[in-house]
Design an enzyme around this catalytic site. Structure first.
Site, PDB file in Angstrom:
ATOM      1  N   CYS A  14      18.715  35.438  23.481  1.00 59.96           N
ATOM      2  CA  CYS A  14      20.135  35.725  23.660  1.00 59.96           C
ATOM      3  C   CYS A  14      20.962  34.446  23.779  1.00 59.96           C
ATOM      4  CB  CYS A  14      20.353  36.522  24.934  1.00 59.96           C
ATOM      5  SG  CYS A  14      19.481  38.072  24.975  1.00 59.96           S
ATOM      6  N   ARG A  45      18.917  30.475  17.501  1.00 63.06           N
ATOM      7  CA  ARG A  45      18.022  30.877  18.588  1.00 63.06           C
ATOM      8  C   ARG A  45      17.289  32.186  18.293  1.00 63.06           C
ATOM      9  NH1 ARG A  45      19.947  28.545  23.583  1.00 63.06           N
ATOM     10  NH2 ARG A  45      19.480  30.380  24.793  1.00 63.06           N
ATOM     11  N   TRP A  61      18.844  39.286  21.783  1.00 64.97           N
ATOM     12  CA  TRP A  61      17.447  39.347  21.333  1.00 64.97           C
ATOM     13  C   TRP A  61      16.799  40.398  22.211  1.00 64.97           C
ATOM     14  CZ3 TRP A  61      12.520  38.004  23.355  1.00 64.97           C
ATOM     15  CH2 TRP A  61      11.537  37.774  22.400  1.00 64.97           C
ATOM     16  N   ASN A 101      21.948  36.592  29.538  1.00 64.40           N
ATOM     17  CA  ASN A 101      20.729  36.101  28.900  1.00 64.40           C
ATOM     18  C   ASN A 101      19.675  36.039  30.008  1.00 64.40           C
ATOM     19  OD1 ASN A 101      19.720  32.727  28.048  1.00 64.40           O
ATOM     20  ND2 ASN A 101      18.710  34.617  27.527  1.00 64.40           N
ATOM     21  N   GLY A 102      18.485  36.568  29.736  1.00 65.89           N
ATOM     22  CA  GLY A 102      17.424  36.521  30.739  1.00 65.89           C
ATOM     23  C   GLY A 102      16.845  37.899  30.975  1.00 65.89           C
ATOM     24  N   GLU A 105      -2.175  25.136  14.357  1.00 66.01           N
ATOM     25  CA  GLU A 105      -0.748  25.015  14.030  1.00 66.01           C
ATOM     26  C   GLU A 105      -0.494  25.570  12.617  1.00 66.01           C
ATOM     27  OE1 GLU A 105       2.013  24.595  15.306  1.00 66.01           O
ATOM     28  OE2 GLU A 105       3.357  23.714  13.833  1.00 66.01           O
ATOM     29  N   LYS A 142       2.012  28.698  11.816  1.00 63.06           N
ATOM     30  CA  LYS A 142       3.131  28.634  10.868  1.00 63.06           C
ATOM     31  C   LYS A 142       3.010  29.779   9.868  1.00 63.06           C
ATOM     32  CE  LYS A 142       5.244  26.508  12.668  1.00 63.06           C
ATOM     33  NZ  LYS A 142       5.238  25.505  13.702  1.00 63.06           N
ATOM     34  N   GLU A 150       3.810  33.300  11.611  1.00 67.90           N
ATOM     35  CA  GLU A 150       5.199  33.569  11.987  1.00 67.90           C
ATOM     36  C   GLU A 150       6.128  33.634  10.777  1.00 67.90           C
ATOM     37  OE1 GLU A 150       7.044  30.672  14.627  1.00 67.90           O
ATOM     38  OE2 GLU A 150       5.811  29.103  13.799  1.00 67.90           O
ATOM     39  N   HIS A 158     -20.505  31.258  15.338  1.00 66.95           N
ATOM     40  CA  HIS A 158     -20.596  32.003  16.604  1.00 66.95           C
ATOM     41  C   HIS A 158     -19.728  33.261  16.570  1.00 66.95           C
ATOM     42  CE1 HIS A 158     -22.999  28.876  18.402  1.00 66.95           C
ATOM     43  NE2 HIS A 158     -22.153  27.994  17.910  1.00 66.95           N
ATOM     44  N   LYS A 212      14.103  31.041  18.840  1.00 67.58           N
ATOM     45  CA  LYS A 212      13.965  29.589  18.873  1.00 67.58           C
ATOM     46  C   LYS A 212      13.804  29.068  20.292  1.00 67.58           C
ATOM     47  CE  LYS A 212      13.995  25.539  16.977  1.00 67.58           C
ATOM     48  NZ  LYS A 212      12.712  25.219  16.324  1.00 67.58           N
TER      49      LYS A 212
HETATM   50  C1  F6R Z   1       6.378  27.908  16.514  1.00 64.34           C
HETATM   51  C2  F6R Z   1       7.346  27.594  17.541  1.00 64.34           C
HETATM   52  C3  F6R Z   1       7.057  28.047  18.927  1.00 64.34           C
HETATM   53  C4  F6R Z   1       7.573  27.005  19.935  1.00 64.34           C
HETATM   54  C5  F6R Z   1       7.416  27.536  21.368  1.00 64.34           C
HETATM   55  C6  F6R Z   1       7.789  26.493  22.401  1.00 64.34           C
HETATM   56  O1  F6R Z   1       6.772  27.409  15.282  1.00 64.34           O
HETATM   57  O2  F6R Z   1       8.359  27.024  17.277  1.00 64.34           O
HETATM   58  O3  F6R Z   1       5.707  28.316  19.121  1.00 64.34           O
HETATM   59  O4  F6R Z   1       6.847  25.821  19.763  1.00 64.34           O
HETATM   60  O5  F6R Z   1       8.210  28.675  21.532  1.00 64.34           O
HETATM   61  O6  F6R Z   1       9.105  26.068  22.254  1.00 64.34           O
HETATM   62  P1  F6R Z   1       9.637  24.748  22.941  1.00 64.34           P
HETATM   63  O7  F6R Z   1       8.915  23.603  22.315  1.00 64.34           O
HETATM   64  O8  F6R Z   1      11.100  24.743  22.653  1.00 64.34           O
HETATM   65  O9  F6R Z   1       9.322  24.857  24.401  1.00 64.34           O
END
Ligand code: F6R
Length: 611
Positions: free
Chosen positions: A2, A27, A76, A101-102, A484, A488, A491, A507, A606
């Protein structure tokens, strides 16, 4: 997650609020809304939409709302599905309006109590209880600010809120606990926003609220109060525009732009932090050498991609500095009674600096016997950067795409610098540091070269479009890189993907491998290469299709079921940074082929400001 924006001034605020909302779009959200006060009679006009801010803009173009004070929101969904009635601003009897927000953790009890007292709810959200609580205090004779302060004392959980009442024209009351909220000071106007960026077009002067503080804004002044109602003096801070342009710069998506910005962001993060032969220790603060000399153990925490960066750092720190290092997922650390080795340094990693779990981990660390708390972050005004004992900027530049790319590679660079400074305090040979520093100087060019794999990844991506599952393998520092790469892919393209240490294959996960299962291996030339090669034989023997990212001369033989992708050779310590890039490109192009919403993938945000 949010986003909140509010403005009160002497001129019309509709355009200001919409501009603020569009700056918060990165966000992630699923609905948006705005409420503007008619300053002549105090009434509110509200418009809410499910979908994008642009839909709100379109509706308001048809039927603009006039008024010089208002609040707006991108939602959100957490409690209640995305729908108009669950969108903010919430309103009660047309007299009180709120953005939040929260998450209010005790909302079920509060809602039951309010309902028993005759309150009627219009939405399924936790947020709506706040409007009712505040309204009850107003009915008891309080003004808006006092009613918000009393209402806050009943709330459990985390929140940033903005409220307006028809009785107090042109006034916004804002408060926070555990969620981000900044106040912007303008000329004949004042603002609230979820971050500095949302207010960037209107001001460079900001006030930062502490948890449980409350601010009362009108067009002329801002007054801050603590939780007991005492006025607080807070200095205005100038936050200069760092020239970050929020446009796609000719790329199709922010993510594509951000992937290609990595040579520059890495150059920026290195600037002034390395000489021709060594890392500048003061990069990590004036007391860095003293703190690092005393450090006997590290705890590094983060979420998602930031956690994977912590895992890479653990390998570096233990290998180069020989200092024990724990890497933990913040949401686990915050509820675990971790044993604390003597003289431990707590390090949090966070692009946004506002991840609720990482902030909670810092708060916990502040109550424990840590030597020092440090943060590496990308938003210098964020909670984590402000509230840690020392903070180091990633200098990645604004990252808009929800999926993190340039923040990951820049934080890796900073973590390597930290590992080297720590190593130096433990007698790491100067010649070895020089060699790594020389390699770091050439890193931006190496990244440029790897970006040259773009066309290859575009073509390769076609082979993955119909795949339901993908396995990513790596060993050592490349195991977190495999995770990682998998993150990627899942998501961005909604393809199920797992990152595994290659040695674990037999395993369990080997049971999944058949002709339909692509297996992506991150296999640079290093001391583990032979081991990885044996692990990959196990995949070939089960008919799995291999995609091997490796450097020249590693003796992988291409074949119908083995695709080799050559990555430029680089110093072995730096290879996790370099090998991240083709995996970003691969995930990006698979998502392009699949036509998903790349910059704002479904269900994720975000800046994850709720637990
Ligand atoms: C994946 C991604 C998330 C963030 C995670 C932490 O591409 O962006 O996994 O890395 O939400 O976010 P920050 O680094 O802002 O604490």
């Amino acid at each position: 997650m949010c986003g909140i924006v509010g403005a009160t001034g002497t001129a019309a605020v509709q355009a200001t609020l919409l501009e603020g909302l569009s700056r918060l779009e990165y966000r992630g959200y699923d609905s948006a809304g705005i409420a503007i006060q008619n300053t002549s009679n105090g009434a509110f006009n509200r418009v809410r939409v499910v979908g994008k801010v642009q839909q709100l803009v379109d509706q308001l173009e048809q039927k603009p709302i006039s008024g010089s004070a208002g609040i707006a929101h991108t939602r959100w969904a957490t409690h209640g599905k995305p729908s108009e009635r669950n969108s903010h601003p919430h309103m009660l009897d047309g007299r009180l309006t709120l953005v939040h927000n929260g998450i209010i953790e005790n909302f079920l009890e509060l809602r039951a109590d309010i309902t028993a007292r005759g309150g009627r709810f219009e939405s399924d959200t936790d947020s709506e209880v706040i409007v009712h609580l505040v309204a009850e205090f107003i009915h008891g004779g309080m003004n808006l600010a006092e009613a918000v302060r009393r209402g806050m004392s009943k709330l459990e959980g985390a929140f940033a809120i903005g409220l307006m009442s028809s009785a107090e024209r042109g006034q916004i009351v804002a408060a926070k606990r555990g969620c981000p909220l900044v106040i912007g000071i303008g000329k004949n106007a004042n603002f609230i926003g979820s971050d500095v960026l949302s207010l960037r077009s209107f001001t460079d002067r900001f006030l930062f609220l502490e948890d449980d503080e409350l601010a009362v804004l009108d067009s002329e002044q801002v007054t801050i109060f603590d939780g007991d109602g005492n006025q607080v003096d807070r200095a205005t801070e100038i936050v200069l525009d760092q020239g970050d342009r929020i446009d796609k710069g000719g790329y199709r998506h922010f993510m594509e732009k951000e992937i290609h910005a990595q040579p520059e962001s890495i150059r920026n993060t290195l600037e002034g932090r390395i000489t021709s032969s060594e890392v500048v220790a003061q990069t990590f603060g004036i007391e860095a050498v003293d703190v690092l000399e005393k450090t006997e153990a590290l705890t590094i925490v983060g979420c998602g991609t930031s956690f994977y960066a912590a895992l890479v750092a653990r390998y570096w720190i233990e290998d180069l500095a020989r200092v024990p290092c724990d890497a933990e997922i913040a949401s686990e650390f915050r509820y675990r009674n971790a044993a604390l080795p003597k003289n431990s340094l707590f390090l949090s990693l966070s692009q946004s600096g506002e991840s609720a779990d990482t902030i909670a981990a810092l708060r916990l660390a502040q109550t424990r016997d840590y030597l020092h708390t440090m943060n590496i972050g990308n938003v210098t005004t964020s909670t984590l950067m402000r509230d840690s004992d020392s903070a180091i900027a990633m200098r990645a530049g604004v990252e808009v795409s929800v999926a993190s790319t340039k923040a990951f590679t820049t934080v890796l660079v900073d973590l390597l610098l930290l590992a080297l400074v720590l190593a130096r305090t433990r007698g790491f040979p100067g010649e070895e540091e020089r060699e790594i520093v020389r390699a770091l100087h050439t890193l931006p060019e190496k990244i440029e070269q790897v970006l040259g794999l773009k066309e290859r990844m575009q073509t390769l991506a076609e082979e993955f479009v119909t795949k339901k599952h993908v396995l990513f393998l790596g060993r050592g520092t490349h195991y977190p890189i495999a995770m990682e790469g998998a993150l990627k892919l899942k998501e961005l393209s909604y393809t199920h993907a797992e990152g595994y240490p290659a040695g674990e294959l037999k395993h369990g996960p080997l049971a999944l491998v058949d002709r339909k299962m692509p297996v992506v291996a991150v296999a640079p030339s290093n001391e583990l290469l032979r081991k990885v090669q044996s692990n990959l034989q196990e995949v070939r023997a089960r008919g799995g299709k291999l995609y091997v990212f490796t450097d020249e001369g590693t003796e992988f033989v291409p074949g119908p079921d083995v695709t080799i992708i050559e990555v430029p050779e680089v110093h072995r310590v730096l290879s996790p940074i370099v090998y991240t890039i083709p995996l970003q490109l691969l995930a990006y192009h698979i998502a392009v082929h699949k036509g998903t919403d790349i910059d704002q993938p479904r269900n994720i945000a975000k800046s994850v400001t709720v637990e």
